[in-house]
Design a protein around this motif. Structure first.
Motif, PDB file in Angstrom:
ATOM      1  N   ARG A  64       0.825  -1.218   0.000  1.00 46.43           N
ATOM      2  CA  ARG A  64       0.000   0.000   0.000  1.00 46.43           C
ATOM      3  C   ARG A  64       0.862   1.274   0.000  1.00 46.43           C
ATOM      4  O   ARG A  64       0.419   2.319  -0.456  1.00 46.43           O
ATOM      5  CB  ARG A  64      -0.941  -0.002   1.218  1.00 46.43           C
ATOM      6  CG  ARG A  64      -2.118  -0.950   1.052  1.00 46.43           C
ATOM      7  CD  ARG A  64      -3.067  -0.466  -0.043  1.00 46.43           C
ATOM      8  NE  ARG A  64      -4.245  -1.298  -0.197  1.00 46.43           N
ATOM      9  CZ  ARG A  64      -4.517  -2.050  -1.256  1.00 46.43           C
ATOM     10  NH1 ARG A  64      -3.684  -2.082  -2.283  1.00 46.43           N
ATOM     11  NH2 ARG A  64      -5.631  -2.748  -1.323  1.00 46.43           N
ATOM     12  N   THR A  94      -4.838  -5.807  -6.563  1.00 43.84           N
ATOM     13  CA  THR A  94      -6.004  -6.090  -5.716  1.00 43.84           C
ATOM     14  C   THR A  94      -5.594  -7.128  -4.672  1.00 43.84           C
ATOM     15  O   THR A  94      -5.035  -8.177  -5.021  1.00 43.84           O
ATOM     16  CB  THR A  94      -7.169  -6.633  -6.575  1.00 43.84           C
ATOM     17  OG1 THR A  94      -7.503  -5.642  -7.539  1.00 43.84           O
ATOM     18  CG2 THR A  94      -8.380  -6.950  -5.724  1.00 43.84           C
ATOM     19  N   ARG A 132      -9.697  -4.322   6.391  1.00 55.58           N
ATOM     20  CA  ARG A 132     -10.764  -3.791   5.525  1.00 55.58           C
ATOM     21  C   ARG A 132     -10.580  -2.286   5.323  1.00 55.58           C
ATOM     22  O   ARG A 132     -10.862  -1.759   4.243  1.00 55.58           O
ATOM     23  CB  ARG A 132     -12.139  -4.103   6.128  1.00 55.58           C
ATOM     24  CG  ARG A 132     -12.468  -5.592   6.065  1.00 55.58           C
ATOM     25  CD  ARG A 132     -13.945  -5.841   5.771  1.00 55.58           C
ATOM     26  NE  ARG A 132     -14.144  -7.234   5.352  1.00 55.58           N
ATOM     27  CZ  ARG A 132     -14.634  -8.183   6.138  1.00 55.58           C
ATOM     28  NH1 ARG A 132     -14.993  -7.902   7.380  1.00 55.58           N
ATOM     29  NH2 ARG A 132     -14.787  -9.407   5.674  1.00 55.58           N
ATOM     30  N   ARG A 144      -7.947  -0.810   4.954  1.00 52.99           N
ATOM     31  CA  ARG A 144      -6.918  -0.630   3.932  1.00 52.99           C
ATOM     32  C   ARG A 144      -7.403  -1.087   2.550  1.00 52.99           C
ATOM     33  O   ARG A 144      -6.609  -1.237   1.622  1.00 52.99           O
ATOM     34  CB  ARG A 144      -5.658  -1.430   4.307  1.00 52.99           C
ATOM     35  CG  ARG A 144      -4.882  -0.826   5.463  1.00 52.99           C
ATOM     36  CD  ARG A 144      -3.725  -1.732   5.846  1.00 52.99           C
ATOM     37  NE  ARG A 144      -2.836  -1.077   6.802  1.00 52.99           N
ATOM     38  CZ  ARG A 144      -1.809  -0.309   6.467  1.00 52.99           C
ATOM     39  NH1 ARG A 144      -1.525  -0.105   5.210  1.00 52.99           N
ATOM     40  NH2 ARG A 144      -1.069   0.241   7.397  1.00 52.99           N
ATOM     41  N   GLY A 145      -8.687  -1.384   2.451  1.00 49.45           N
ATOM     42  CA  GLY A 145      -9.244  -1.777   1.160  1.00 49.45           C
ATOM     43  C   GLY A 145      -8.938  -3.219   0.790  1.00 49.45           C
ATOM     44  O   GLY A 145      -8.851  -3.570  -0.391  1.00 49.45           O
ATOM     45  N   SER A 148      -9.948  -7.243   0.921  1.00 47.00           N
ATOM     46  CA  SER A 148     -11.052  -8.188   1.166  1.00 47.00           C
ATOM     47  C   SER A 148     -10.539  -9.368   1.981  1.00 47.00           C
ATOM     48  O   SER A 148      -9.331  -9.601   2.070  1.00 47.00           O
ATOM     49  CB  SER A 148     -11.636  -8.676  -0.152  1.00 47.00           C
ATOM     50  OG  SER A 148     -12.173  -7.583  -0.842  1.00 47.00           O
ATOM     51  N   VAL A 170     -14.329  -8.906  -6.050  1.00 49.97           N
ATOM     52  CA  VAL A 170     -13.294  -7.858  -6.006  1.00 49.97           C
ATOM     53  C   VAL A 170     -12.789  -7.492  -7.402  1.00 49.97           C
ATOM     54  O   VAL A 170     -12.350  -6.372  -7.637  1.00 49.97           O
ATOM     55  CB  VAL A 170     -12.086  -8.213  -5.093  1.00 49.97           C
ATOM     56  CG1 VAL A 170     -12.540  -8.402  -3.668  1.00 49.97           C
ATOM     57  CG2 VAL A 170     -11.330  -9.418  -5.594  1.00 49.97           C
TER      58      VAL A 170
END
Lengths: 127, 155, 170
Positions: free
Chosen positions: A72, A81, A98, A100-101, A103, A121
């Motif tokens: 990140r 992703t 979550r 931090r985006g 799944s 996703v």
């Protein structure tokens, strides 16, 4: 559409299970890379383009949380992703991921759960 | 101690049975016979956990079910290699441990799990890791799974 | 030019330890009152083929002779039979959508479900599919003493489940 995937888990059997599930899900996989810990995963990500990474949390050398932090923080990897696949049961940790985006798929999983999360996703319609 | 044993044994048995069923398609039920299996042992593995409590989970499979466990996980018909069987045993122990801890310590507790480590026998594992707080025994399709939870007293 | 009338909508009822495969879009396959038994539905949307199996027990190991006479009695012999019949009707494995209904726990009153046939049926099916490279698309399984009726519309592949007064598309 083509899909380059990295599967990060310290268990070779678990990596095989996840790769088999992705293949059976009908996804157009062009490249599948494997890593046994976060450090190996970072080396793979610096050498290869990857669209989707499935990441375990508890791993030796560099764990999944540290790996996600580094991914990140790197603008070059913004397009990756991330899906965590872990035994993690702590709501504290899952909420932090979550945020931090990322799944989340809980182990033990069924192949159907992994398929459904990955399709979601990636924004692929469930045919 | 009997209360502690009981309160840990129920979630431990549930986490173990769910893991064996969902990850390895093996049907598990409470064992007909008490005690830890001493014959025909397929493998023993333990992993430590650290967090609000410290301890370890020990898993022993016996009766020849380890090859079936590994082949089911991998989706193979034949028996997988021995390294894959050992890896599968460690991963199942890891998933059982990860699933039992929140049931015991609560959903917000954060634990770090160690790497699965093989042991030569159940007595060697329990002696090395300390006192067993709970022990459960499952019959698993002609074989058996013995699982123990070691919890160290708070420092 | 002759006008071909579509065939009238028809329910094909599948009995216990039986199966049916159809390539007639108006057909609706149905099986009633699944308890611990499984209703396994397969559908190929391209070939327009649908199939349904009502299977009772997990493994043919307990009576191989019975399995030979009627493979649809056991999951491990019935499911391959269903897939083969679907292939003969034009379905292809990579297009098959597989859904399963049933596998409830039995046991009267407060009595435990000692044999757990429903759970064993579901586990055996999932193992068989995983080993044969098929991912289950949807399931409505388990529960205590649930009686489920399942319908498969061959033309659309829609699976409808009726159970204890509720109705839902799977």
């Amino acid at each position: 559409m083509s899909l380059k995937v990295l599967v990060v888990d310290d268990s070779a059997v678990m990596r095989s299970m996840l790769i088999r599930t992705l293949r059976l899900s009908g996804l157009p996989l062009t490249n599948v890379y494997q890593a046994g810990n976060g450090a190996e995963a970072l080396a793979t990500l610096s050498a290869h383009e990857v669209d989707l990474a499935l990441v375990d949390i508890n791993m030796p050398i560099m764990n999944g949380e540290q790996l996600i932090e580094q991914v990140r923080a790197n603008p070059r990897l913004a397009g990756v992703t991330l899906v965590v696949v872990s035994t993690e049961g702590s709501e504290t940790r899952i909420e932090a991921l979550r945020a931090r985006g990322v799944s989340f798929v809980h182990k033990p999983f069924t192949p159907e759960q992994v398929r459904a999360t990955v399709l979601k996703v990636l924004g692929v319609a469930d045919a | 101690m009997p209360d502690l044993m009981e309160s840990l044994a129920t979630p431990l048995a549930a986490a173990a049975a769910e893991t064996l069923e969902q990850l390895a398609y093996l049907f598990a039920e409470p064992a007909a016979a008490d005690g830890v299996a001493t014959e025909d042992v397929d493998g023993i593995v333990a992993l430590a956990f650290h967090g609000p409590a410290h301890g370890a989970l020990i898993l022993q499979l016996s009766g020849g079910i380890l090859p079936a466990l590994a082949s089911n996980m991998l989706g193979l018909d034949g028996a997988p290699s021995l390294p894959d069987q050992r890896d599968a045993l460690g991963e199942v122990a890891n998933v059982i441990c990860g699933n039992v801890l929140p049931r015991i310590a609560g959903a917000t507790a954060v634990f770090a799990l160690g790497v699965p480590t093989p042991y030569p026998s159940w007595p060697v594992a329990t002696e090395a890791l300390g006192g067993v707080a709970a022990e459960v025994h499952l019959d698993v399709e002609g074989g058996r799974a013995d699982i123990a939870l070691v919890v160290h007293p708070a420092a | 030019m002759p006008i071909t009338q579509p065939p009238p909508a028809a329910d094909k009822v599948i009995g216990i330890a039986d199966m049916a495969v159809s390539d007639t879009s108006a057909d609706r396959l149905v099986t009633y009152a699944l308890g611990s038994c499984l209703g396994v539905c397969v559908h190929d949307p391209v070939a327009g083929v649908g199939g349904m199996l009502h299977v009772m027990l997990p493994s043919s190991d307990i009576d191989p002779q019975k399995a030979q006479r009627n493979p649809c009695m056991f999951v491990d012999t019935g499911v391959p039979e269903l897939f083969r019949a679907a292939y003969r009707a034009g379905a292809q494995k990579e297009r098959l959508v597989v859904k399963v209904v049933g596998g409830a726990a039995s046991g009267e009153g407060d009595q435990p479900d000692n044999f757990q046939v429903g759970k064993r049926n579901v586990l055996t099916l999932k193992k068989l599919l995983w080993k044969n490279g098929v991912i289950l698309r949807a399931e409505d399984v388990g529960g205590q003493r649930v009686s489920r009726t399942v319908f498969l519309q061959v033309g659309t592949g829609e699976v409808l489940v009726k159970a204890n007064g509720r109705e839902a598309t799977l």
